[in-house]
Write a protein that holds these residues in place. Structure first.
Motif, PDB file in Angstrom:
ATOM      1  N   LEU B  96       0.831  -1.205   0.000  1.00 33.59           N
ATOM      2  CA  LEU B  96       0.000   0.000   0.000  1.00 33.59           C
ATOM      3  C   LEU B  96       0.868   1.259   0.000  1.00 33.59           C
ATOM      4  CD1 LEU B  96      -2.835   1.001   0.029  1.00 33.59           C
ATOM      5  CD2 LEU B  96      -2.870   0.835   2.492  1.00 33.59           C
ATOM      6  N   ALA B  97       1.921   1.255   0.830  1.00 37.99           N
ATOM      7  CA  ALA B  97       2.816   2.410   0.899  1.00 37.99           C
ATOM      8  C   ALA B  97       3.474   2.657  -0.450  1.00 37.99           C
ATOM      9  CB  ALA B  97       3.876   2.186   1.976  1.00 37.99           C
ATOM     10  N   LEU B  98       3.929   1.591  -1.097  1.00 39.39           N
ATOM     11  CA  LEU B  98       4.596   1.761  -2.389  1.00 39.39           C
ATOM     12  C   LEU B  98       3.619   2.276  -3.451  1.00 39.39           C
ATOM     13  CD1 LEU B  98       6.941  -1.348  -2.401  1.00 39.39           C
ATOM     14  CD2 LEU B  98       7.591   1.034  -2.138  1.00 39.39           C
ATOM     15  N   ALA B  99       2.357   1.784  -3.406  1.00 30.75           N
ATOM     16  CA  ALA B  99       1.364   2.280  -4.361  1.00 30.75           C
ATOM     17  C   ALA B  99       1.129   3.773  -4.141  1.00 30.75           C
ATOM     18  CB  ALA B  99       0.062   1.499  -4.202  1.00 30.75           C
ATOM     19  N   LEU B 100       1.051   4.186  -2.863  1.00 31.43           N
ATOM     20  CA  LEU B 100       0.882   5.614  -2.562  1.00 31.43           C
ATOM     21  C   LEU B 100       2.064   6.415  -3.095  1.00 31.43           C
ATOM     22  CD1 LEU B 100      -0.517   5.596   1.067  1.00 31.43           C
ATOM     23  CD2 LEU B 100      -1.560   6.684  -0.904  1.00 31.43           C
ATOM     24  N   ILE B 101       3.274   5.871  -2.949  1.00 33.93           N
ATOM     25  CA  ILE B 101       4.468   6.590  -3.412  1.00 33.93           C
ATOM     26  C   ILE B 101       4.435   6.754  -4.928  1.00 33.93           C
ATOM     27  CG2 ILE B 101       6.969   6.422  -3.620  1.00 33.93           C
ATOM     28  CD1 ILE B 101       6.959   5.104  -0.853  1.00 33.93           C
ATOM     29  N   VAL B 102       3.996   5.699  -5.629  1.00 34.97           N
ATOM     30  CA  VAL B 102       3.901   5.795  -7.092  1.00 34.97           C
ATOM     31  C   VAL B 102       2.922   6.901  -7.484  1.00 34.97           C
ATOM     32  CG1 VAL B 102       3.129   4.562  -9.156  1.00 34.97           C
ATOM     33  CG2 VAL B 102       4.621   3.423  -7.534  1.00 34.97           C
ATOM     34  N   ARG B 103       1.800   6.987  -6.770  1.00 38.22           N
ATOM     35  CA  ARG B 103       0.817   8.038  -7.059  1.00 38.22           C
ATOM     36  C   ARG B 103       1.384   9.421  -6.742  1.00 38.22           C
ATOM     37  NH1 ARG B 103      -1.877   9.471  -9.468  1.00 38.22           N
ATOM     38  NH2 ARG B 103      -3.780  10.174  -8.467  1.00 38.22           N
ATOM     39  N   ILE B 104       2.118   9.520  -5.631  1.00 43.88           N
ATOM     40  CA  ILE B 104       2.742  10.805  -5.274  1.00 43.88           C
ATOM     41  C   ILE B 104       3.701  11.240  -6.367  1.00 43.88           C
ATOM     42  CG2 ILE B 104       4.414  11.844  -3.687  1.00 43.88           C
ATOM     43  CD1 ILE B 104       3.043  10.263  -1.438  1.00 43.88           C
ATOM     44  N   ARG B 105       4.468  10.283  -6.866  1.00 42.42           N
ATOM     45  CA  ARG B 105       5.411  10.587  -7.936  1.00 42.42           C
ATOM     46  C   ARG B 105       4.677  11.085  -9.188  1.00 42.42           C
ATOM     47  NH1 ARG B 105      10.599  10.834 -10.598  1.00 42.42           N
ATOM     48  NH2 ARG B 105      10.161  10.150 -12.697  1.00 42.42           N
ATOM     49  N   GLU B 106       3.531  10.481  -9.479  1.00 41.37           N
ATOM     50  CA  GLU B 106       2.758  10.908 -10.654  1.00 41.37           C
ATOM     51  C   GLU B 106       2.250  12.336 -10.494  1.00 41.37           C
ATOM     52  OE1 GLU B 106      -0.320   8.115 -11.375  1.00 41.37           O
ATOM     53  OE2 GLU B 106       1.006   6.670 -12.342  1.00 41.37           O
ATOM     54  N   SER B 107       1.829  12.693  -9.266  1.00 36.90           N
ATOM     55  CA  SER B 107       1.249  14.014  -9.064  1.00 36.90           C
ATOM     56  C   SER B 107       2.310  15.092  -8.877  1.00 36.90           C
ATOM     57  CB  SER B 107       0.340  13.998  -7.832  1.00 36.90           C
ATOM     58  OG  SER B 107      -0.678  13.067  -8.006  1.00 36.90           O
ATOM     59  N   TYR B 108       3.417  14.770  -8.187  1.00 32.15           N
ATOM     60  CA  TYR B 108       4.394  15.801  -7.826  1.00 32.15           C
ATOM     61  C   TYR B 108       5.679  15.712  -8.638  1.00 32.15           C
ATOM     62  CZ  TYR B 108       1.583  16.855  -3.699  1.00 32.15           C
ATOM     63  OH  TYR B 108       0.581  17.224  -2.858  1.00 32.15           O
ATOM     64  N   GLY B 109       5.906  14.578  -9.304  1.00 29.90           N
ATOM     65  CA  GLY B 109       7.132  14.422 -10.067  1.00 29.90           C
ATOM     66  C   GLY B 109       8.355  14.154  -9.222  1.00 29.90           C
ATOM     67  N   THR B 110       8.176  13.870  -7.946  1.00 31.18           N
ATOM     68  CA  THR B 110       9.320  13.582  -7.085  1.00 31.18           C
ATOM     69  C   THR B 110       8.876  12.699  -5.933  1.00 31.18           C
ATOM     70  OG1 THR B 110      10.973  14.544  -5.610  1.00 31.18           O
ATOM     71  CG2 THR B 110       8.906  15.730  -5.831  1.00 31.18           C
ATOM     72  N   VAL B 111       9.828  11.987  -5.325  1.00 33.13           N
ATOM     73  CA  VAL B 111       9.498  11.225  -4.111  1.00 33.13           C
ATOM     74  C   VAL B 111      10.338  11.718  -2.931  1.00 33.13           C
ATOM     75  CG1 VAL B 111       8.661   9.133  -5.228  1.00 33.13           C
ATOM     76  CG2 VAL B 111      11.092   9.384  -4.792  1.00 33.13           C
ATOM     77  N   GLU B 112      10.918  12.925  -3.069  1.00 38.46           N
ATOM     78  CA  GLU B 112      11.681  13.492  -1.956  1.00 38.46           C
ATOM     79  C   GLU B 112      10.746  14.363  -1.115  1.00 38.46           C
ATOM     80  OE1 GLU B 112      14.909  12.903  -1.337  1.00 38.46           O
ATOM     81  OE2 GLU B 112      15.185  11.684  -3.135  1.00 38.46           O
ATOM     82  N   GLU B 113      10.761  14.120   0.183  1.00 41.07           N
ATOM     83  CA  GLU B 113       9.826  14.802   1.074  1.00 41.07           C
ATOM     84  C   GLU B 113       9.994  16.324   1.017  1.00 41.07           C
ATOM     85  OE1 GLU B 113      10.367  14.015   5.210  1.00 41.07           O
ATOM     86  OE2 GLU B 113       8.257  13.520   5.466  1.00 41.07           O
ATOM     87  N   ASP B 114      11.258  16.796   1.012  1.00 38.23           N
ATOM     88  CA  ASP B 114      11.515  18.243   1.009  1.00 38.23           C
ATOM     89  C   ASP B 114      10.889  18.915  -0.214  1.00 38.23           C
ATOM     90  OD1 ASP B 114      12.970  17.520   3.149  1.00 38.23           O
ATOM     91  OD2 ASP B 114      14.941  17.780   2.205  1.00 38.23           O
ATOM     92  N   GLU B 115      11.103  18.283  -1.390  1.00 42.34           N
ATOM     93  CA  GLU B 115      10.591  18.879  -2.628  1.00 42.34           C
ATOM     94  C   GLU B 115       9.069  18.876  -2.643  1.00 42.34           C
ATOM     95  OE1 GLU B 115      12.492  16.729  -5.777  1.00 42.34           O
ATOM     96  OE2 GLU B 115      14.491  17.280  -5.077  1.00 42.34           O
ATOM     97  N   ILE B 116       8.470  17.777  -2.117  1.00 41.31           N
ATOM     98  CA  ILE B 116       7.006  17.711  -2.067  1.00 41.31           C
ATOM     99  C   ILE B 116       6.466  18.837  -1.193  1.00 41.31           C
ATOM    100  CG2 ILE B 116       5.052  16.324  -1.291  1.00 41.31           C
ATOM    101  CD1 ILE B 116       6.835  13.861  -1.965  1.00 41.31           C
ATOM    102  N   LEU B 117       7.109  19.058  -0.029  1.00 41.55           N
ATOM    103  CA  LEU B 117       6.656  20.120   0.876  1.00 41.55           C
ATOM    104  C   LEU B 117       6.801  21.484   0.223  1.00 41.55           C
ATOM    105  CD1 LEU B 117       8.044  18.877   4.303  1.00 41.55           C
ATOM    106  CD2 LEU B 117       5.668  19.011   3.576  1.00 41.55           C
ATOM    107  N   ALA B 118       7.900  21.684  -0.536  1.00 39.21           N
ATOM    108  CA  ALA B 118       8.100  22.968  -1.211  1.00 39.21           C
ATOM    109  C   ALA B 118       7.000  23.204  -2.244  1.00 39.21           C
ATOM    110  CB  ALA B 118       9.480  22.983  -1.879  1.00 39.21           C
ATOM    111  N   ILE B 119       6.659  22.165  -3.005  1.00 42.77           N
ATOM    112  CA  ILE B 119       5.585  22.292  -4.006  1.00 42.77           C
ATOM    113  C   ILE B 119       4.257  22.617  -3.311  1.00 42.77           C
ATOM    114  CG2 ILE B 119       4.252  21.032  -5.739  1.00 42.77           C
ATOM    115  CD1 ILE B 119       6.835  19.456  -6.340  1.00 42.77           C
ATOM    116  N   GLU B 120       4.007  21.927  -2.214  1.00 41.09           N
ATOM    117  CA  GLU B 120       2.774  22.161  -1.453  1.00 41.09           C
ATOM    118  C   GLU B 120       2.689  23.617  -1.018  1.00 41.09           C
ATOM    119  OE1 GLU B 120       0.601  19.226   0.741  1.00 41.09           O
ATOM    120  OE2 GLU B 120       0.352  19.485  -1.412  1.00 41.09           O
TER     121      GLU B 120
END
Lengths: 182, 131
Positions: B96-120
């Motif tokens: 489940l966690a890996l599926a969520l990560i794949v979806r996060i990558r699709e939406s944000y283009g990254t799997v790094e927490e810092d970059e995701i927070l910056a985009i947010e």
């Protein structure tokens, strides 16, 4: 004595693997080392008499989990970026937690002690009654499938829920659309 | 001296397991990469399994499969049952966690927490610069 030597060596190898996982930034190598970690743990389970757990761990932890990890890597990224935040806060936290846990183990019964409370409570009952009551010589199977059959049903429900959630999240029919966004 | 050796041999398993647990926890909380976090959680989880199985071991015992002889010492089967269930539940959460990560990558283009927070943050406060 032999068992203790195997124990010491396998645990040391596990620690070395875990340190390598923590230090490496190539995620492909990390996934492979995680598989090695599971396999070593399976070996240790055999030496600790947990044969059922050992082959489940080897199949699930060493096999399925690695396949899933590699699949996720193929869909995301191969390289971890360098962390920008300080690492001493988590290090301190882990050191404090670890020290507290080790302090807690000092009160535990000696490893392998036959007179430990865990060995004296209900376990002898299961060992004595599993064969006459269920007819299964493997006590682990007898408990899993017969005495605690409902728990196993619950476990299957968890797998079903997880599989449904994964399918809903990845939605295999409409994946193509999001691909160009990157 | 002898008692120190007894203490060390009698608790070596537990201490090593605690060290493995803390390595897993460290990976999970110090790394920004989401996949690395999942690997860290898996390490932690396998260490907990080792702790339980260590507690079920009886010195001189054998696997809890009945041999038919009366004088056989068996290790405790109950932790084994618990951990079998835990392994299966663990792989479910990992998937489940890996599926969520794949979806996060699709939406944000990254799997790094810092970059995701910056985009947010940029999405939330579009007027501000350099946040």
């Amino acid at each position: 004595m032999n068992e203790i030597a195997v124990d010491i060596v396998l645990l040391a190898l596990l620690a070395a693997t875990a340190i390598a996982i923590a230090r490496l930034r190539n995620l492909f190598a990390v996934a492979m080392l995680a598989s090695v970690f599971s396999l070593l743990a399976a070996g240790l389970f055999v030496s600790l008499d947990a044969v059922d757990v050992a082959f489940t761990e080897a199949a699930v932890g060493g096999g399925i989990s690695t396949v899933l990890m590699l699949g996720a890597l193929a869909l995301t990224t191969r390289e971890e970026k360098k962390a920008s935040r300080p690492t001493w806060v988590p290090l301190l936290l882990c050191a404090v937690t670890g020290a507290a846990l080790i302090y807690g183990t000092l009160d535990m019964p000696r490893f392998g002690a036959a007179d430990a409370p865990a060995q004296q409570h209900v376990a002898p009952d299961y060992i004595a009654r599993a064969m006459p009551e269920t007819g299964v010589p493997n006590i682990v199977t007898a408990v899993l499938a017969s005495y605690r059959g409902y728990d196993t049903l619950g476990e299957t429900t968890v797998i079903f829920a997880a599989a449904t959630a994964v399918l809903l999240l990845l939605g295999f029919g409409r994946r193509k659309r999001g691909k160009e966004r990157e | 001296m002898d008692s120190a050796l007894t203490l060390i041999l009698g608790h070596y398993n537990y201490w090593m397991v605690v060290i493995l647990m803390m390595l897993g926890l460290y990976v999970a909380i110090s790394r920004g990469n989401l996949i690395k976090k999942v690997v860290g959680l898996n390490l932690f989880q396998t260490s907990v399994f080792l702790l339980y199985i260590s507690m079920g071991k009886v010195a001189g015992g054998t696997a809890p499969i009945l041999t038919g002889k009366t004088d056989t010492v068996y290790s405790n089967p109950l932790p084994h049952v618990l951990i079998l269930t835990a392994i299966v539940v663990g792989i479910s959460t990992t998937a489940l966690a890996l599926a969520l990560i794949v979806r996060i990558r699709e939406s944000y283009g990254t799997v790094e927490e810092d970059e995701i927070l910056a985009i947010e943050r940029r999405l939330e406060f579009p007027k501000e610069r350099n946040v």
